[in-house]
Design a protein around this motif. Sequence first.
Motif, PDB file in Angstrom:
ATOM      1  N   ARG A   1       0.400  -1.135   0.030  1.00  0.00           N
ATOM      2  CA  ARG A   1      -0.040   0.079  -0.002  1.00  0.00           C
ATOM      3  C   ARG A   1       0.840   1.403   0.275  1.00  0.00           C
ATOM      4  NH1 ARG A   1      -5.700  -0.559   1.168  1.00  0.00           N
ATOM      5  NH2 ARG A   1      -6.633  -2.107   2.031  1.00  0.00           N
ATOM      6  N   PHE A   2       2.145   0.779   0.848  1.00  0.00           N
ATOM      7  CA  PHE A   2       2.996   2.471   0.567  1.00  0.00           C
ATOM      8  C   PHE A   2       3.941   2.271  -0.794  1.00  0.00           C
ATOM      9  CE2 PHE A   2       6.553   4.801   1.657  1.00  0.00           C
ATOM     10  CZ  PHE A   2       5.734   5.601   1.875  1.00  0.00           C
ATOM     11  N   THR A   3       3.785   1.158  -1.038  1.00  0.00           N
ATOM     12  CA  THR A   3       4.997   1.101  -2.557  1.00  0.00           C
ATOM     13  C   THR A   3       3.968   1.313  -4.230  1.00  0.00           C
ATOM     14  OG1 THR A   3       5.405  -0.585  -2.403  1.00  0.00           O
ATOM     15  CG2 THR A   3       6.621   0.234  -1.368  1.00  0.00           C
ATOM     16  N   GLU A   4       2.895   0.704  -3.766  1.00  0.00           N
ATOM     17  CA  GLU A   4       1.754   0.474  -4.492  1.00  0.00           C
ATOM     18  C   GLU A   4       0.487   0.740  -4.789  1.00  0.00           C
ATOM     19  OE1 GLU A   4       2.753  -4.117  -6.526  1.00  0.00           O
ATOM     20  OE2 GLU A   4       4.589  -3.423  -5.324  1.00  0.00           O
ATOM     21  N   VAL A   5      -0.138   0.291  -6.134  1.00  0.00           N
ATOM     22  CA  VAL A   5      -1.146   1.143  -6.094  1.00  0.00           C
ATOM     23  C   VAL A   5      -2.114  -0.128  -5.963  1.00  0.00           C
ATOM     24  CG1 VAL A   5      -2.974   1.891  -7.207  1.00  0.00           C
ATOM     25  CG2 VAL A   5      -0.809   3.050  -7.922  1.00  0.00           C
ATOM     26  N   VAL A   6      -3.182  -0.442  -4.877  1.00  0.00           N
ATOM     27  CA  VAL A   6      -3.694  -1.665  -4.394  1.00  0.00           C
ATOM     28  C   VAL A   6      -5.136  -0.786  -4.731  1.00  0.00           C
ATOM     29  CG1 VAL A   6      -4.564  -2.697  -2.083  1.00  0.00           C
ATOM     30  CG2 VAL A   6      -2.122  -2.083  -2.288  1.00  0.00           C
ATOM     31  N   ASN A   7      -5.780  -1.494  -4.903  1.00  0.00           N
ATOM     32  CA  ASN A   7      -7.445  -1.764  -5.075  1.00  0.00           C
ATOM     33  C   ASN A   7      -7.921  -0.545  -6.097  1.00  0.00           C
ATOM     34  OD1 ASN A   7      -6.921  -4.196  -3.913  1.00  0.00           O
ATOM     35  ND2 ASN A   7      -7.618  -3.093  -2.102  1.00  0.00           N
ATOM     36  N   GLY A   8      -6.638  -0.216  -7.360  1.00  0.00           N
ATOM     37  CA  GLY A   8      -7.072   0.707  -7.821  1.00  0.00           C
ATOM     38  C   GLY A   8      -7.171   2.280  -6.883  1.00  0.00           C
ATOM     39  N   HIS A   9      -6.602   2.445  -5.552  1.00  0.00           N
ATOM     40  CA  HIS A   9      -6.699   3.804  -5.385  1.00  0.00           C
ATOM     41  C   HIS A   9      -5.774   4.884  -5.187  1.00  0.00           C
ATOM     42  CE1 HIS A   9     -10.003   2.255  -2.819  1.00  0.00           C
ATOM     43  NE2 HIS A   9      -9.403   1.008  -1.959  1.00  0.00           N
ATOM     44  N   SER A  10      -5.581   4.778  -6.097  1.00  0.00           N
ATOM     45  CA  SER A  10      -4.595   6.117  -6.806  1.00  0.00           C
ATOM     46  C   SER A  10      -4.566   7.513  -7.096  1.00  0.00           C
ATOM     47  CB  SER A  10      -3.682   5.389  -8.608  1.00  0.00           C
ATOM     48  OG  SER A  10      -5.052   5.629  -9.087  1.00  0.00           O
ATOM     49  N   ALA A  11      -4.166   8.651  -6.811  1.00  0.00           N
ATOM     50  CA  ALA A  11      -4.586   9.888  -6.785  1.00  0.00           C
ATOM     51  C   ALA A  11      -2.968  10.653  -7.557  1.00  0.00           C
ATOM     52  CB  ALA A  11      -5.171  10.078  -5.335  1.00  0.00           C
ATOM     53  N   PRO A  12      -3.564  12.290  -7.454  1.00  0.00           N
ATOM     54  CA  PRO A  12      -2.663  12.609  -8.246  1.00  0.00           C
ATOM     55  C   PRO A  12      -1.314  13.055  -6.577  1.00  0.00           C
ATOM     56  CG  PRO A  12      -4.762  13.955  -8.159  1.00  0.00           C
ATOM     57  CD  PRO A  12      -4.633  12.394  -8.195  1.00  0.00           C
ATOM     58  N   TRP A  13      -0.654  13.694  -7.008  1.00  0.00           N
ATOM     59  CA  TRP A  13       0.072  14.362  -5.639  1.00  0.00           C
ATOM     60  C   TRP A  13      -0.413  15.263  -4.415  1.00  0.00           C
ATOM     61  CZ3 TRP A  13       1.705  19.394  -4.168  1.00  0.00           C
ATOM     62  CH2 TRP A  13       1.117  20.139  -6.140  1.00  0.00           C
ATOM     63  N   TYR A  14      -1.062  16.261  -5.180  1.00  0.00           N
ATOM     64  CA  TYR A  14      -2.275  17.056  -4.789  1.00  0.00           C
ATOM     65  C   TYR A  14      -3.438  16.799  -4.196  1.00  0.00           C
ATOM     66  CZ  TYR A  14      -4.656  17.124  -9.231  1.00  0.00           C
ATOM     67  OH  TYR A  14      -5.634  16.668  -9.745  1.00  0.00           O
ATOM     68  N   PHE A  15      -3.574  15.049  -3.937  1.00  0.00           N
ATOM     69  CA  PHE A  15      -5.030  14.817  -3.449  1.00  0.00           C
ATOM     70  C   PHE A  15      -5.591  15.065  -2.190  1.00  0.00           C
ATOM     71  CE2 PHE A  15      -7.055  11.013  -1.512  1.00  0.00           C
ATOM     72  CZ  PHE A  15      -7.817  10.948  -1.746  1.00  0.00           C
ATOM     73  N   TYR A  16      -4.016  14.888  -1.026  1.00  0.00           N
ATOM     74  CA  TYR A  16      -4.354  15.199   0.194  1.00  0.00           C
ATOM     75  C   TYR A  16      -4.249  16.882   0.253  1.00  0.00           C
ATOM     76  CZ  TYR A  16      -3.961  10.888   1.203  1.00  0.00           C
ATOM     77  OH  TYR A  16      -3.450   8.820   1.201  1.00  0.00           O
TER      78      TYR A  16
END
Length: 658
Positions: free
Chosen positions: A317-332
């Motif tokens: 979860r820290f190193t790869e996209v898991v379950n399609g939960h990706s987002a751009p760097w500004y997500f947070y």
Amino acid sequence: MIMKLSVKRTVDQWFNKIEKNPSLSVTLSILCLMVIGWVAFGWNLGNTGLVDETEPLFAEASRQMLVTGDWITPFFDGETRFDKPALIYWCQAIAYKIIGVNEWAVRLPSAIAAFGLICLAFYTVHWYLTKQDELEQVSRPTRRYLISFIAAALMALNAETIIWARIGVSDMLLTGCMASALLCFFLGYAGKEGSRGAELITNTSAKLSTSAPFPILRQSSVQVPHALFPNKWYLAFYVLIAGAILTKGPVGIVLPGLIVAAFLLYVGKFREALREMRLLVGILIIIGLSVPWYALVISRNGWNYINSFFGYHNLERFTEVVNGHSAPWYFYFLVVLLGFAPYSVYLPASIVRLKFWQRSHWRSQERFQQFGLFAWFWFASIFGFFTIAVTKLPSYVLPLMPAAAILVALLWSDLLPNTETKNDHKTQIHVGTERAFDQLPASSSISPLLLWSGWLNVVFLSFLATALFNITHILGTDPAISNFHELIQKSGIPVIAGVIWLVSAVLVGGLLLSRRWNYIISINLLGFVAFLIFVLTPASFFIDRERQLPLRELSAVILEAKQPGEELIMLGFKKPSVVFYSHIHVNYLGFPQEAVDHIKNQAAKGLQPPSLLLLAEQKKFLQMDLQPDDYKSLSTKSAYNLVRVHFKKKKNQKIDIS
């Protein structure tokens, strides 16, 4: 003007009177915190059904623990569930035992964790302001109480906290453990003022502070050589870290450790604080409380657990996209902006106010004076950590929301009326009352950044109102609710939401023009309370009625209609709530052809009874191209069909889905 001064003077006298009566101050503080907690976390907590897809997974795994008596390995629908450690399941199972298997029990651990956190935050902020008054030799009870309650309210009354405190998953329990641990660390660290070296230990004695809402345990440094244990706050820190590890694994110690280490290194107290903390003893406490369960679950499940939990659910979860939960760097940035709205617009001013880059200044401060800096390290460390992480979810930054609330509350501590009672020998002289009760200084003496933040507050609220007025054009479709946009528009919720924030924007603008800065945060808080009562709560009931109620009704039909040994298939979607409400194993199939092939295989086995139950979305069901005599319709709710498919009808028939 005379009336205004009289009212404010009366309020200040009222707080001074409460201050002199410890029992009354404790009682009123608890009552006010209970009101905040009930509005934010308790009201209608269990009056809506479980929300697919994650909440029922936790709820059913906890129910299985209670039913089977296996408190080591979590199971869902007959399969091991290694996503999260056991603490959340234990808490929910205990709640089931006490109040029964229902939605209230599922969500109670999250709500209690959130409420406990805001109570500890209230105590910590009040303790900090009390120490500040002692240093300056003044007494400002009005300021202490109001800022402490503002901090608790900001922490409770934001969308991010309310959502996760009202849902039965592990995120709020993790935040409660982690944030409470960090507050306990700071109380332990700041309470050892002036101590040097490992020979100094805190001897805690209950001494009533004349400037505290209730008896605050002061700490006096006494030289006790070779003391084994650290002070009680450090001990609580270690216990809560163990709780965080049992809630979500390694992140429960990695993040607090990163925050504490970065803070101590920055202020030059790293070695000194570690000696005071009795780190080796703390590590043994953490290991003793958290490791036994991990040892037991690994001994039972071996590498399956290690690979699934530590590998997939942590490292990957820290190193790869898991379950399609990706987002751009500004997500947070967006998550904090909206999740901590509408107060998030004041975070830049709150952070710049600290001047955290002036390291020499902070290193020269008393320990308790570093509270704001500690909150900044707390906020920045979590934000940076999860921004670097590849898998991104809104709930990941929930543990930084308490730090955000503290930062904004401390910003507002500079703007409240500064009514002082100075101590001159044994005589108390009231100083500057009328001056303190006057309006705050003109804009020329207010920080330009804060002034711009106020106008940004107006713009943000106006933008929010406009977006809510047009929410039906922004929201996507929901396959479970065919006429979703029409129904939500007909409910009137978007109009009410837009009006609330538009009125709030106008009021904040009026306060800015009249230079009544100290009331602005109150308007934001009251606006959010109105939004919670008149928008979020009705919206949750609307979504539950349209999205979840059909599945609960179908679960009741399944429970009544299912024959012994009859299989239940769910086609085209996964709704774990059906497992929780029906208490029946569900076989999930993704495509119509899979279902057709499965039915053929089961029919060939000659199973008894010669049928199975099929729960499918209408579109997927039609794609199976079943003939009317192949099945019997049991119920149709919203977008879902529940049918019984008979095997014997398929012996001489071929199902064609072309």
